[in-house]
Design a protein around this motif. Structure first.
Motif, PDB file in Angstrom:
ATOM      1  N   LYS A   1     -52.333 125.029  57.395  1.00  0.00           N
ATOM      2  CA  LYS A   1     -52.000 124.322  56.544  1.00  0.00           C
ATOM      3  C   LYS A   1     -52.162 122.462  56.563  1.00  0.00           C
ATOM      4  O   LYS A   1     -51.927 122.514  58.091  1.00  0.00           O
ATOM      5  CB  LYS A   1     -50.072 123.924  56.832  1.00  0.00           C
ATOM      6  CG  LYS A   1     -49.628 124.720  55.471  1.00  0.00           C
ATOM      7  CD  LYS A   1     -47.973 124.877  55.408  1.00  0.00           C
ATOM      8  CE  LYS A   1     -47.345 125.037  54.656  1.00  0.00           C
ATOM      9  NZ  LYS A   1     -45.974 124.951  54.722  1.00  0.00           N
ATOM     10  N   GLY A   2     -52.505 122.183  55.676  1.00  0.00           N
ATOM     11  CA  GLY A   2     -52.787 121.019  56.039  1.00  0.00           C
ATOM     12  C   GLY A   2     -54.539 120.370  55.801  1.00  0.00           C
ATOM     13  O   GLY A   2     -54.104 119.393  56.063  1.00  0.00           O
ATOM     14  N   MET A   3     -55.183 121.737  55.814  1.00  0.00           N
ATOM     15  CA  MET A   3     -56.487 121.483  54.950  1.00  0.00           C
ATOM     16  C   MET A   3     -57.276 121.009  53.537  1.00  0.00           C
ATOM     17  O   MET A   3     -56.088 121.899  52.623  1.00  0.00           O
ATOM     18  CB  MET A   3     -57.528 122.179  55.556  1.00  0.00           C
ATOM     19  CG  MET A   3     -57.221 122.648  56.917  1.00  0.00           C
ATOM     20  SD  MET A   3     -58.909 123.579  57.827  1.00  0.00           S
ATOM     21  CE  MET A   3     -59.589 124.943  56.574  1.00  0.00           C
ATOM     22  N   HIS A   4     -57.793 119.869  52.847  1.00  0.00           N
ATOM     23  CA  HIS A   4     -57.864 119.952  51.704  1.00  0.00           C
ATOM     24  C   HIS A   4     -59.426 119.861  51.428  1.00  0.00           C
ATOM     25  O   HIS A   4     -59.218 119.343  50.064  1.00  0.00           O
ATOM     26  CB  HIS A   4     -57.099 118.646  51.545  1.00  0.00           C
ATOM     27  CG  HIS A   4     -56.287 117.507  52.504  1.00  0.00           C
ATOM     28  ND1 HIS A   4     -56.373 117.538  53.308  1.00  0.00           N
ATOM     29  CD2 HIS A   4     -57.599 116.215  52.008  1.00  0.00           C
ATOM     30  CE1 HIS A   4     -57.038 116.236  53.839  1.00  0.00           C
ATOM     31  NE2 HIS A   4     -57.184 115.558  52.754  1.00  0.00           N
ATOM     32  N   CYS A   5     -60.398 119.355  52.732  1.00  0.00           N
ATOM     33  CA  CYS A   5     -61.120 118.951  51.827  1.00  0.00           C
ATOM     34  C   CYS A   5     -62.640 119.907  53.404  1.00  0.00           C
ATOM     35  O   CYS A   5     -61.980 120.290  54.190  1.00  0.00           O
ATOM     36  CB  CYS A   5     -62.140 117.743  52.128  1.00  0.00           C
ATOM     37  SG  CYS A   5     -61.899 116.953  53.480  1.00  0.00           S
ATOM     38  N   ASN A   6     -64.140 119.166  52.856  1.00  0.00           N
ATOM     39  CA  ASN A   6     -65.176 120.583  54.433  1.00  0.00           C
ATOM     40  C   ASN A   6     -65.134 119.404  55.292  1.00  0.00           C
ATOM     41  O   ASN A   6     -65.015 120.116  56.445  1.00  0.00           O
ATOM     42  CB  ASN A   6     -66.340 119.974  53.451  1.00  0.00           C
ATOM     43  CG  ASN A   6     -66.832 121.128  52.239  1.00  0.00           C
ATOM     44  OD1 ASN A   6     -65.534 122.368  52.660  1.00  0.00           O
ATOM     45  ND2 ASN A   6     -67.442 120.793  51.349  1.00  0.00           N
TER      46      ASN A   6
ATOM     47  N   CYS B   1     -62.495 118.552  56.949  1.00  0.00           N
ATOM     48  CA  CYS B   1     -61.072 119.298  57.600  1.00  0.00           C
ATOM     49  C   CYS B   1     -61.700 120.300  58.228  1.00  0.00           C
ATOM     50  O   CYS B   1     -61.645 120.545  60.066  1.00  0.00           O
ATOM     51  CB  CYS B   1     -59.687 119.404  56.739  1.00  0.00           C
ATOM     52  SG  CYS B   1     -58.858 118.349  55.669  1.00  0.00           S
ATOM     53  N   GLU B   2     -62.376 120.580  57.983  1.00  0.00           N
ATOM     54  CA  GLU B   2     -63.176 121.864  58.415  1.00  0.00           C
ATOM     55  C   GLU B   2     -63.875 121.304  59.615  1.00  0.00           C
ATOM     56  O   GLU B   2     -64.248 121.962  60.240  1.00  0.00           O
ATOM     57  CB  GLU B   2     -63.910 123.548  57.557  1.00  0.00           C
ATOM     58  CG  GLU B   2     -63.450 123.453  56.836  1.00  0.00           C
ATOM     59  CD  GLU B   2     -64.348 124.305  55.477  1.00  0.00           C
ATOM     60  OE1 GLU B   2     -63.970 125.316  54.942  1.00  0.00           O
ATOM     61  OE2 GLU B   2     -65.806 124.091  55.485  1.00  0.00           O
TER      62      GLU B   2
ATOM     63  N   LEU C   1     -61.430 126.593  54.630  1.00  0.00           N
ATOM     64  CA  LEU C   1     -60.709 125.870  53.606  1.00  0.00           C
ATOM     65  C   LEU C   1     -59.980 126.991  52.210  1.00  0.00           C
ATOM     66  O   LEU C   1     -59.061 126.494  52.735  1.00  0.00           O
ATOM     67  CB  LEU C   1     -61.156 124.824  53.301  1.00  0.00           C
ATOM     68  CG  LEU C   1     -61.090 123.872  51.218  1.00  0.00           C
ATOM     69  CD1 LEU C   1     -59.649 123.342  52.453  1.00  0.00           C
ATOM     70  CD2 LEU C   1     -61.991 123.216  51.626  1.00  0.00           C
ATOM     71  N   LYS C   2     -61.150 127.612  52.535  1.00  0.00           N
ATOM     72  CA  LYS C   2     -60.580 128.545  51.684  1.00  0.00           C
ATOM     73  C   LYS C   2     -59.887 129.434  52.144  1.00  0.00           C
ATOM     74  O   LYS C   2     -58.688 129.644  51.109  1.00  0.00           O
ATOM     75  CB  LYS C   2     -61.852 129.494  51.190  1.00  0.00           C
ATOM     76  CG  LYS C   2     -61.568 130.765  49.953  1.00  0.00           C
ATOM     77  CD  LYS C   2     -63.099 131.533  49.637  1.00  0.00           C
ATOM     78  CE  LYS C   2     -62.558 132.341  49.005  1.00  0.00           C
ATOM     79  NZ  LYS C   2     -63.729 134.171  48.378  1.00  0.00           N
TER      80      LYS C   2
ATOM     81  N   ASN D   1     -58.035 129.053  54.509  1.00  0.00           N
ATOM     82  CA  ASN D   1     -56.593 128.237  54.652  1.00  0.00           C
ATOM     83  C   ASN D   1     -56.634 128.435  56.228  1.00  0.00           C
ATOM     84  O   ASN D   1     -55.098 128.920  57.134  1.00  0.00           O
ATOM     85  CB  ASN D   1     -55.454 127.564  54.673  1.00  0.00           C
ATOM     86  CG  ASN D   1     -55.153 126.896  53.743  1.00  0.00           C
ATOM     87  OD1 ASN D   1     -56.098 125.405  53.534  1.00  0.00           O
ATOM     88  ND2 ASN D   1     -54.895 127.253  52.177  1.00  0.00           N
TER      89      ASN D   1
ATOM     90  N   TYR E   1     -53.426 119.203  62.009  1.00  0.00           N
ATOM     91  CA  TYR E   1     -53.270 120.018  60.925  1.00  0.00           C
ATOM     92  C   TYR E   1     -52.017 121.366  61.727  1.00  0.00           C
ATOM     93  O   TYR E   1     -51.844 120.875  62.913  1.00  0.00           O
ATOM     94  CB  TYR E   1     -54.490 121.150  61.240  1.00  0.00           C
ATOM     95  CG  TYR E   1     -56.174 120.008  60.389  1.00  0.00           C
ATOM     96  CD1 TYR E   1     -55.631 119.710  59.182  1.00  0.00           C
ATOM     97  CD2 TYR E   1     -55.981 119.235  61.186  1.00  0.00           C
ATOM     98  CE1 TYR E   1     -56.781 119.279  58.546  1.00  0.00           C
ATOM     99  CE2 TYR E   1     -57.441 118.285  60.157  1.00  0.00           C
ATOM    100  CZ  TYR E   1     -57.533 118.421  59.426  1.00  0.00           C
ATOM    101  OH  TYR E   1     -58.077 117.049  59.288  1.00  0.00           O
TER     102      TYR E   1
END
Length: 68
Positions: free
Chosen positions: A8-13, A15-16, A36-37, A39, A64
């Motif tokens: 939980k908490g990822m919102h962009c590349n 983050c990955e 990301l897709k 999560n 995260y």
């Protein structure tokens, strides 16, 4: 061993990349691939060198939340 952790908490590349890089710095982790897709992050690691709790703490240290 291979495991998939839901996050939980990822919102962009970025983050990955941040999660993958942090996990791959751990001795015993051979591969980390975040999605990301979905999560989630798929991690391949040597159980004799690193425990799942260490993986979870590393992810949470980056900001995260591991939900499963």
């Amino acid at each position: 061993m291979k495991t998939i952790l839901k996050l939980k908490g990822m919102h962009c590349n970025a983050c990955e990349m941040l999660i993958d890089d942090a996990l791959q710095e751990i001795q015993g982790v051979s591969k980390a691939k975040s999605s990301l897709k979905n999560n989630s992050v798929e991690v391949e690691f040597d159980e004799s060198k690193v425990k799942i709790d260490v993986l979870k703490k590393t992810i949470e240290k980056e900001g995260y939340k591991v939900v499963a």
